[in-house]
Design a protein around this motif. Structure first.
Motif, short mmCIF file in Angstrom:
data_model
loop_
_atom_site.label_atom_id
_atom_site.label_comp_id
_atom_site.label_asym_id
_atom_site.label_seq_id
_atom_site.Cartn_x
_atom_site.Cartn_y
_atom_site.Cartn_z
N GLU A 168 0.92 -1.15 0.13
CA GLU A 168 0.02 -0.03 -0.09
C GLU A 168 0.92 1.36 0.10
O GLU A 168 1.07 1.77 0.96
CB GLU A 168 -0.92 0.08 1.39
N PRO A 169 1.21 1.80 -1.26
CA PRO A 169 2.05 3.08 -1.37
C PRO A 169 0.81 4.28 -0.81
O PRO A 169 -0.05 4.18 -0.98
CB PRO A 169 2.22 3.32 -2.73
N GLY A 170 1.52 5.30 -0.21
CA GLY A 170 0.65 6.27 0.18
C GLY A 170 -0.27 5.96 1.50
O GLY A 170 -1.26 6.35 1.56
N CYS A 171 0.30 5.34 2.36
CA CYS A 171 -0.43 4.85 3.34
C CYS A 171 -0.75 5.61 4.52
O CYS A 171 -1.70 5.45 5.37
CB CYS A 171 0.29 3.49 4.32
N THR B 219 4.06 2.26 2.72
CA THR B 219 4.97 3.29 2.44
C THR B 219 4.30 4.72 2.38
O THR B 219 2.97 4.79 1.96
CB THR B 219 5.95 3.35 1.37
N ASP B 220 4.89 5.81 2.65
CA ASP B 220 4.59 7.17 2.26
C ASP B 220 5.77 8.12 2.26
O ASP B 220 6.81 7.72 2.39
CB ASP B 220 3.67 7.56 3.79
N VAL B 221 5.49 9.17 1.74
CA VAL B 221 6.52 10.17 1.26
C VAL B 221 6.81 11.13 2.06
O VAL B 221 7.87 11.66 2.27
CB VAL B 221 6.04 10.74 0.01
N VAL C 131 3.80 -6.35 9.50
CA VAL C 131 3.57 -5.48 8.48
C VAL C 131 4.87 -4.38 8.66
O VAL C 131 5.43 -4.10 9.69
CB VAL C 131 2.44 -4.39 9.13
N GLU C 132 5.44 -4.14 7.29
CA GLU C 132 6.62 -3.12 7.43
C GLU C 132 5.94 -1.76 6.86
O GLU C 132 5.53 -1.86 6.00
CB GLU C 132 7.62 -3.70 6.28
N VAL C 133 6.59 -0.70 7.57
CA VAL C 133 6.34 0.62 7.26
C VAL C 133 7.48 1.10 6.81
O VAL C 133 8.49 1.12 7.57
CB VAL C 133 5.65 1.34 8.47
N GLY C 134 7.55 2.04 5.66
CA GLY C 134 8.62 2.71 5.19
C GLY C 134 8.48 3.93 4.46
O GLY C 134 7.32 4.05 3.98
N ARG C 135 9.41 4.79 4.23
CA ARG C 135 9.54 5.92 3.46
C ARG C 135 9.81 5.52 2.00
O ARG C 135 10.82 4.96 1.85
CB ARG C 135 10.35 6.97 3.86
#
Length: 202
Positions: free
Chosen positions: A48-51, A70-72, A90-94
């Motif tokens: 999910e990009p732009g989370c 991910t998010d920017v 769940v992995e969360v990254g930039r």
């Protein structure tokens, strides 16, 4: 041109939830529609990009064995990491897609309220990256607000028109309301089959 990261940094500096993802009934109803539209009960690896702050990511976590979000912008990522800390899968990254599209293949991609921030060339690159990253038969779900916003390079309908023109995908679900458009595509081949056909009901 595509909206830069500092556009989103400024929004989150003003409020922790600019679009009311956690509080508005409109958003919660939309989440229910999106989850119901997914043709598989379970996915092996989702992206999910732009989370943003991770509200919908939390729902997706229950449907995926592994999930990348991910998010920017840094501020929503901090909130997303806090919200999703209990989910070890769940992995969360930039990442700034499409330039920083992650490696590997996915059987689920969710592009939610994201496409209208891109210039036309970047939007086409986004859909090309997504199609290439999908496993055969994998699910690509897109959902976008349909009303024009002065700052956005695209409307939601323009985002979905570009998606419909992308080669290598077959549409399974279309749901359009005055406020949002929701579509589900499958990576072809194999041929697109309804949920009833996939589960042996016909």
């Amino acid at each position: 041109m595509s909206l830069p990261a500092d556009y989103f940094d400024a929004l989150y500096a003003f409020t922790t939830d600019p679009w009311g993802f956690a509080s508005r009934w409109y958003e919660h109803r939309k989440y229910a529609c999106v989850l119901a539209a997914l043709p598989q009960n379970r996915y092996r690896r989702g992206y999910e990009p732009g989370c943003s702050i991770g509200v919908f990511t939390e729902h997706l976590a229950a449907r995926c064995d592994r999930l990348l979000a991910t998010d920017v912008a840094d501020a929503p990522l901090r909130a997303a990491r806090h919200r999703l800390a209990q989910f070890t899968h769940v992995e969360v990254g930039r990442a700034a897609v499409p330039d920083e599209w992650p490696p590997g293949r996915f059987d689920l991609l969710v592009i939610s309220e994201l496409g209208y921030y891109f210039s036309t060339p970047d939007l086409h690159r986004l859909w090309a990256c997504a199609t290439h990253a999908l496993e055969p038969g994998g699910t690509l779900l897109a959902v976008h607000w349909r009303h024009p916003v002065a700052d956005y390079p695209q409307t939601g309908d323009e985002v979905h028109a570009a998606l419909a023109a992308q080669q290598g995908l077959g549409r399974l679900v279309t749901h359009a309301e005055e406020d949002f458009r929701l579509e589900v595509y499958l990576r072809t081949p194999p041929a697109v089959r309804s949920v009833a056909a996939q589960t042996g009901l016909r």
